[in-house]
Scaffold this active site. Structure first.
Site, PDB file in Angstrom:
ATOM      1  N   ASP A   1       6.775 -11.341  21.940  1.00 51.71           N
ATOM      2  CA  ASP A   1       5.737 -10.485  22.510  1.00 51.71           C
ATOM      3  C   ASP A   1       5.428 -10.959  23.921  1.00 51.71           C
ATOM      4  OD1 ASP A   1       5.456  -8.949  20.184  1.00 51.71           O
ATOM      5  OD2 ASP A   1       4.014 -10.356  19.331  1.00 51.71           O
TER       6      ASP A   1
ATOM      7  N   ASP B   1       6.582  -2.446  19.760  1.00 52.40           N
ATOM      8  CA  ASP B   1       5.259  -2.126  19.232  1.00 52.40           C
ATOM      9  C   ASP B   1       4.693  -0.887  19.910  1.00 52.40           C
ATOM     10  OD1 ASP B   1       5.382  -4.438  17.679  1.00 52.40           O
ATOM     11  OD2 ASP B   1       4.352  -5.662  19.174  1.00 52.40           O
TER      12      ASP B   1
END
Length: 213
Positions: free
Chosen positions: A147, A181
């Site tokens: 991330d 995401d």
């Protein structure tokens, strides 16, 4: 040569997965864990973190939780591919529905790749340590999701006079996430806001058919 609708969707999905993987590989092989790069002041940063669990930095158990989550992701990906291929055979499906489902599918695949293979092909990232190709920090299916997108739009402290929260730190939208995401979130929100009528209609027609049979 004009591409068919199915090929266009595959092309969109492939491009999104490639973008997702390029950003992850660049971050993982050039930044140490926890390192950040300001992009737009303090409101948008590239912050490298690794997520052992679900989206937006959420976690889901240890070893078996990770296995269950990866298997669930694989199953969801398979269902989405099957569903899209089924909808492509119909003439009453809006293009927006297919694109929205493709976004979700591409996002799911992007994070699946991390879980399945990153532990096998990268060395382990650490604070002050940049990973490289050729390592092996985790077995198959136990890789961590990379991330990097961080939007701390509000990062402040509650005034002391505020009951219960006085003096505590307050951050708006603290999770760190990635392109995959974003694809899942954008696709889901788009379908809910703009294509819900199709799903309501489709569900109603399915119930009528079942009752007649």
């Amino acid at each position: 040569m004009k591409l068919s609708q199915g090929k266009k969707l595959i092309l969109i999905g492939v491009i999104l997965v490639i973008i997702d993987q390029i950003t992850k590989i660049l971050v993982k092989t050039s930044m140490g864990l926890g390192e950040s790069i300001p992009v737009f002041g303090d409101w948008f940063k590239i912050l490298f973190v690794e997520n052992p669990g679900m989206a937006f930095g959420l976690s889901f158990g240890e070893f078996w939780g990770k296995i269950v989550l990866t298997v669930f992701r694989l199953g969801l990906f398979g269902v989405l591919v099957w569903w899209i291929s089924k909808l492509l055979k119909r003439n009453d499906v809006p293009k927006g529905v297919l694109v929205g489902l493709t976004l979700i599918t591409a996002g799911a695949l992007g994070n699946i790749i991390d879980c399945l293979f990153y532990g096998l092909v990268f060395s382990e990232s650490a604070y002050g340590v940049v990973a490289h190709f050729g390592g092996h920090y985790a077995p198959f299916m136990l890789g961590k999701v990379v991330d990097m997108l961080y939007f701390p739009l509000i990062d402040t402290t509650w005034p002391d006079w505020v009951p219960f929260f006085g003096g505590r730190a307050f951050k708006f939208f603290e999770p760190v996430f990635n392109i995959a995401d974003s694809c899942v979130t954008v696709g889901a929100i788009y379908l809910i806001l703009f294509q819900y009528r199709f799903f309501l209609k489709d569900d109603g027609e399915g119930k009528e058919t079942a009752e007649k049979n």
